[in-house]
Motif scaffolding. Sequence first.
Motif, PDB file in Angstrom:
ATOM      1  N   SER A   1      -2.192   9.824   3.554  1.00  0.00           N
ATOM      2  CA  SER A   1      -2.564  10.238   2.199  1.00  0.00           C
ATOM      3  C   SER A   1      -3.338  11.547   2.205  1.00  0.00           C
ATOM      4  N   ALA A   2      -4.120  11.791   3.248  1.00  0.00           N
ATOM      5  CA  ALA A   2      -4.863  13.048   3.318  1.00  0.00           C
ATOM      6  C   ALA A   2      -3.904  14.239   3.355  1.00  0.00           C
TER       7      ALA A   2
ATOM      8  N   TRP B   1       1.108   7.081  -6.610  1.00  0.00           N
ATOM      9  CA  TRP B   1       0.060   8.105  -6.635  1.00  0.00           C
ATOM     10  C   TRP B   1       0.644   9.483  -6.341  1.00  0.00           C
TER      11      TRP B   1
ATOM     12  N   GLU C   1      -2.163  14.638  -0.134  1.00  0.00           N
ATOM     13  CA  GLU C   1      -3.017  15.306  -1.120  1.00  0.00           C
ATOM     14  C   GLU C   1      -3.124  16.799  -0.825  1.00  0.00           C
TER      15      GLU C   1
ATOM     16  N   GLN D   1       1.019   4.198  -2.729  1.00  0.00           N
ATOM     17  CA  GLN D   1       0.922   5.603  -2.331  1.00  0.00           C
ATOM     18  C   GLN D   1       2.012   6.441  -3.003  1.00  0.00           C
TER      19      GLN D   1
ATOM     20  N   GLU E   1       0.825  -1.204   0.000  1.00  0.00           N
ATOM     21  CA  GLU E   1       0.000   0.000   0.000  1.00  0.00           C
ATOM     22  C   GLU E   1       0.863   1.259   0.000  1.00  0.00           C
ATOM     23  N   SER E   2       1.988   1.207   0.682  1.00  0.00           N
ATOM     24  CA  SER E   2       2.879   2.365   0.705  1.00  0.00           C
ATOM     25  C   SER E   2       3.471   2.622  -0.679  1.00  0.00           C
TER      26      SER E   2
ATOM     27  N   SER F   1      -2.338   5.224   9.809  1.00  0.00           N
ATOM     28  CA  SER F   1      -2.883   4.544   8.643  1.00  0.00           C
ATOM     29  C   SER F   1      -2.414   5.209   7.351  1.00  0.00           C
ATOM     30  N   ILE F   2      -2.370   4.424   6.293  1.00  0.00           N
ATOM     31  CA  ILE F   2      -2.047   4.947   4.966  1.00  0.00           C
ATOM     32  C   ILE F   2      -3.026   6.061   4.600  1.00  0.00           C
ATOM     33  N   GLU F   3      -4.294   5.854   4.909  1.00  0.00           N
ATOM     34  CA  GLU F   3      -5.318   6.829   4.541  1.00  0.00           C
ATOM     35  C   GLU F   3      -5.089   8.169   5.239  1.00  0.00           C
ATOM     36  N   SER F   4      -4.687   8.124   6.491  1.00  0.00           N
ATOM     37  CA  SER F   4      -4.424   9.354   7.227  1.00  0.00           C
ATOM     38  C   SER F   4      -3.251  10.109   6.614  1.00  0.00           C
TER      39      SER F   4
ATOM     40  N   GLN G   1       3.745   8.951   6.569  1.00  0.00           N
ATOM     41  CA  GLN G   1       2.894   8.730   7.731  1.00  0.00           C
ATOM     42  C   GLN G   1       3.782   8.355   8.919  1.00  0.00           C
TER      43      GLN G   1
END
Length: 340
Positions: free
Chosen positions: A320-321, A38, A324, A35, A31-32, A315-318, A310
């Motif tokens: 990623s925010a 992306w 972005e 990321q 996932e990293s 989390s990856i999602e945190s 991170q």
Amino acid sequence: MQSSSSPTLGLWYDFRNPAQWRKNVGSMYRESIDQVVWAEELGFGSVWLSEHHFADDDYASSPLTIAAAIGSRTENMRIGTNIIVAALHEPVRIAEDATALSFLTDNRFELGVGLGYHEREFEAFGRRVKQRPSLLEDAIAVIRQAWTGSGEPFEGKRFSLPPMAVTPVPDVPPRLLIGAQSPVGIDRAARLADGVITLSNDHCQLYVDAVQRHGGNLDESRIYASQWAIVADDPERVWAEVGEHALYQLNSYIEWGSFEGPDRPEPFADPQAVLDAGAYRLMDASMAVDDLVSLATTFPQIRDFHYWAQLPGESIESGSARIEYIANNVIPAVTAKLGG
């Protein structure tokens, strides 16, 4: 993408996996890397990979392998190590692996090395912490010599190179950088390396002074500035969510011996103590842009700013925010002000 006259903005990874936030390691790696791919599409220009061994939290121990995986999936992003602990490795192997990465990434790889500090690692690899300076300097000499393909021998205090050519030879030798946080280490970077990786923006002037002291060319000197900051639209709210992760990160570095000398801090009691000490800064986009533009204007030697993607266990999602947010609000403004 960023202008060539503007420093790149990058991401920094250590792949820590603390017990209290345990994840599947393979999923986290994949996932990293997704990321990173992306982030390149969003305009980030670099990725930096750290190294430690025997860590309870699975701190990444094989950054060059991760670098190869990233290189196979990116096109323009520069890939570097921040840092390889040179004393723990056979330097010919570092030179060979860095050459392979240079070929695989079309010369996008940069080799950052450093002294290291964690005594347990040195003992496990049969090295002595007090010999770190000569281990690092010999390793750099061997790596440089290996990249020439000349076959000339080298004999140092700790490492040697026999009279035979190391092959293949890179088309363009990777830039060799030194990560440093002490005046002696920064002086070493000015003396031996193609650039310095800093852990504090206060060290930029120390490096410039050291380059001048050694008669170096300031136009060719390079600073890669690690940033310890949370950049978000509402950084205080984000800190309330991730402060415990930053507390874990810094306290484990203190426990391992990362901060040396009389100014070595005591472990932080809580996330607020981290902020009070200035170990992390909270910024929105306008503050970050002003800070980065001011630094890059004062020190044109800065070629890159990079932030933790991170924090340990986050989390990856945190992460990623924030990535972005920086891509949308910081990178374009910095590029416009410095290179647009």
